[in-house]
Design an enzyme around this catalytic site. Structure first.
Site, PDB file in Angstrom:
ATOM      1  N   SER A  86     -35.325  -0.543  47.018  1.00  0.00           N
ATOM      2  CA  SER A  86     -35.062  -1.937  47.335  1.00  0.00           C
ATOM      3  C   SER A  86     -33.748  -2.427  46.677  1.00  0.00           C
ATOM      4  O   SER A  86     -33.156  -1.761  45.775  1.00  0.00           O
ATOM      5  CB  SER A  86     -36.173  -2.785  46.575  1.00  0.00           C
ATOM      6  OG  SER A  86     -35.704  -4.172  46.766  1.00  0.00           O
ATOM      7  N   TYR A 116     -41.211  -4.683  39.242  1.00  0.00           N
ATOM      8  CA  TYR A 116     -41.119  -4.252  40.642  1.00  0.00           C
ATOM      9  C   TYR A 116     -39.756  -3.896  40.722  1.00  0.00           C
ATOM     10  O   TYR A 116     -39.369  -2.667  41.167  1.00  0.00           O
ATOM     11  CB  TYR A 116     -41.253  -5.447  41.477  1.00  0.00           C
ATOM     12  CG  TYR A 116     -40.864  -4.869  43.125  1.00  0.00           C
ATOM     13  CD1 TYR A 116     -41.948  -4.121  43.862  1.00  0.00           C
ATOM     14  CD2 TYR A 116     -39.799  -5.364  43.844  1.00  0.00           C
ATOM     15  CE1 TYR A 116     -41.652  -3.714  45.162  1.00  0.00           C
ATOM     16  CE2 TYR A 116     -39.652  -4.802  45.039  1.00  0.00           C
ATOM     17  CZ  TYR A 116     -40.548  -4.124  45.886  1.00  0.00           C
ATOM     18  OH  TYR A 116     -40.070  -3.825  47.115  1.00  0.00           O
TER      19      TYR A 116
END
Length: 310
Positions: free
Chosen positions: A185, A198
């Protein structure tokens, strides 16, 4: 001494200019990928007969499965929900005519990999897409306010990556060909407050992928970290597609054009441009409580609006 300093500064200036020119040229290839390197239609098929995609019941994983099937590969779908797997498998078979195999597995668990490896025996796997991932909370919040799902997240985002790569890579290396796409990401490329755990887990994906590419590039492997910004998926509550928010189908299709572009890519032209802008923002900006609260309100508001419209 003055003349030496002038020569040294001129040399340093030349090096800086050269590095800048090289970066500009490398960036331009995202505008014209087919001019930079033309992938033949059979490129992905030449890696092997099958592609394995984790987290392929919906979102980006589903999009990769369809796109790779369109490019001639048989597909192995691995995900938690059997009904979704069966539906996607049926759609791929009817649309593309390719073979589809399904494996039901919950990547938040640790005891699933022997069964997965056994189910993959005998398949010549040319492409692995490590897509599966989870968020502790879809809305941004500070670490201590997040639900304690740490073990599930680490199993899903980190353990699945290493285990699946080990299973597949050891059969690719003897053939000296194969592609491993690891979905990281953009928030894994810098410390991202409000998504701390995350962000950290995706930073592992990013650095793990780059290190493996260094280790196995000479063996003929392509191992690439794919680091998207916003993509409209269930994880992002189906954010409305825009210039910088891509649909899963758009993102998968475009990112596959960049598989030969090196150890990392943001996956699409819009995200490459956005990344260059984000890299100009100093990290100390994100240390401000005011900035964090504004980001939290903006992102939460946008996601809740999307959720209400679905």
């Amino acid at each position: 001494m003055g003349e030496f300093q002038q020569q040294l500064l001129a040399l340093l200036g030349s090096i800086v200019c050269l590095v800048f020119v090289v970066k500009c040229i490398r960036f331009l290839r995202y505008f014209f990928p087919r001019l930079w390197t033309t992938l033949p239609r059979s490129f992905f098929q030449s890696m092997g007969d099958w592609a394995v995609i984790t987290g392929s019941g919906d979102g980006i994983g589903r999009a990769y499965a369809f796109e790779l099937a369109k490019r001639g590969l048989n597909i192995v779908l691995i995900s938690r929900t059997l009904e979704k797997l069966q539906k996607v498998a049926s759609e791929i078979e009817q649309t593309t005519g390719k073979k589809v195999k399904t494996i039901q597995a919950d990547f938040t668990k640790k005891n699933i990999y022997d069964d997965i490896e056994e189910s993959l025996q005998g398949l010549e796997i040319g492409v692995l897409v490590n897509n599966v991932g989870t968020l502790p909370d879809r809305l941004p919040c500070r670490f201590l306010n997040m639900p304690d799902k740490d073990q599930d997240l680490l199993n899903c985002n980190i353990l699945s990556l290493t285990k699946m790569t080990r299973i597949i890579l050891k059969q690719m290396v003897p053939r000296q060909k194969g592609i491993v796409l690891n979905l990281s990401s953009a928030v894994g490329t810098f410390p991202c407050p409000l998504f701390a755990i995350y962000s950290a887990s995706k930073a592992f994906v990013y650095t793990f992928s780059r290190a493996l590419q260094m280790e196995y590039k000479a063996k003929g492997m392509i191992i690439q970290a794919v680091t998207p910004f916003a993509v409209s998926t269930p994880m992002t509550m189906w954010m409305k597609p825009s210039l910088f928010t891509k649909t899963a189908e758009e993102f998968a299709r475009e990112s596959l054009e960049y598989v030969t572009f090196g150890a990392e890519t943001f996956g699409c032209l819009a995200h490459e441009i956005l990344a260059r802008f984000m890299q100009c923002i100093p990290l100390w900006v994100f240390e401000s409580d005011r900035v964090q609260e504004r980001l939290k309100d903006r992102i939460s508001g946008s996601m809740m609006k999307c959720l209400k419209s679905t």
